[in-house]
Design an enzyme around this catalytic site. Sequence first.
Site, mmCIF file in Angstrom:
data_model
loop_
_atom_site.group_PDB
_atom_site.id
_atom_site.type_symbol
_atom_site.label_atom_id
_atom_site.label_comp_id
_atom_site.label_asym_id
_atom_site.label_seq_id
_atom_site.Cartn_x
_atom_site.Cartn_y
_atom_site.Cartn_z
ATOM 1 N N ASP A 45 30.476 43.142 36.296
ATOM 2 C CA ASP A 45 29.878 41.852 36.644
ATOM 3 C C ASP A 45 29.469 41.852 38.114
ATOM 4 O O ASP A 45 30.006 42.596 38.936
ATOM 5 C CB ASP A 45 30.829 40.692 36.335
ATOM 6 C CG ASP A 45 32.116 40.727 37.146
ATOM 7 O OD1 ASP A 45 32.725 41.817 37.266
ATOM 8 O OD2 ASP A 45 32.514 39.661 37.669
ATOM 9 N N GLU B 173 35.467 40.249 37.608
ATOM 10 C CA GLU B 173 36.108 40.505 38.895
ATOM 11 C C GLU B 173 35.565 39.586 39.968
ATOM 12 O O GLU B 173 36.281 39.153 40.858
ATOM 13 C CB GLU B 173 35.913 41.970 39.303
ATOM 14 C CG GLU B 173 36.846 42.434 40.423
ATOM 15 C CD GLU B 173 36.322 42.189 41.832
ATOM 16 O OE1 GLU B 173 37.103 42.312 42.795
ATOM 17 O OE2 GLU B 173 35.120 41.872 41.982
#
Length: 383
Positions: free
Chosen positions: A74, A138
């Site tokens: 991500d 994250e």
Amino acid sequence: MSHAPVDPVALTADLIRCPSVTPEEAGALVLLEQVLADAGFDCTRVDRGVTSNLYARWGKKGANRAFGFNGHTDVVPVGDRAKWTRDPFGAEVVDGWMYGRGATDMKSGVAAFVAAAVDFVRQTPPDGAVVLAITGDEEGDATDGTVALLDWMAANGERMTHCLVGEPTCPETLGDMMKIGRRGSMTAWFTVTGVQGHSAYPHRAKNPLHALVSLMHRLTAEPLDEGTDHFDASTLQITTVDCGNPATNVIPAEARGTVNIRFNDLHSGESLTARLRAEADRVEAETGVKIAMAVQVSGESFVTPPGELSEMVARAVTVETGVTPQLSTSGGTSDARFVKDHCPVVEFGLVGKTMHAVDERVEVEQIRRLKAIYGRILRDYFA
């Protein structure tokens, strides 16, 4: 059957072209699962909530030696797209640099360790397991990312005996720094409630701003500490003070302030919360206002003491780059704060200068060198 080595540069480009802004998966983990499954990895999607995660293992479950890599696909939002000189999801290469959101943080790192792992198990199948724990959460709240993977591993008898997180760690040159720990991080929100009144008649009011300013002064007047063997001094920063008062002749009823603390191993979230509350109580007693406090601890400080793991990683870095990495605990938080409860963990990755920035980019040659470092670490670990 012989296989061509996996090109980490091409894989980085393919990942950048997946617009996986948290929490969107956008095809990034689907792509990695295909690459890993083709190489004989057992792959499991460990999705939780709106978050997508991927667990991949080559070798036997519960092996005595299981080296793990952790990373995320991500990315943070692009921001003002008009300020980018290249397509943020185009992976264009210009003058040896690949542009795109996630180029540095950290699709190149993921591509490098996936490529290194695939080539390693194909060329020299180890006596043990190679584990990849890759998350799509994250950059967000991180509640359903690496935490979900570790929860699933515990429930299913999966393990890593040692782990490397592939976050960017180098300030200036590839190889100049690795992380053996991280500072803790916490935020505290204060809401101070007084009594509204006319600024010409302050004796009829209780000014919450005066109380808040006094509290903020107390919190910042003295340093929290002077640092420890592996950590710099802890820091407390005021990040906002506000009361939303448009009038110049009104003492407001309420004021709010926020502080962020990055702390070393002299403290815990609990000890610092008690310290903040004690100061707030003193200001309450002196001023007659009410001070409510809310706290969020993003992670506790931790350190993996220098030893076999850090020495092995540092040695591989030096052989491949000619640079001896500094062992550091600086910077923000990372998912290593979760992995450290599962097994010893260190972090090593690229130069992080452009992460989260407009025109985020990575030097193409560095991706290849990072794959070489990770490959050497795997060979040394299982030698």
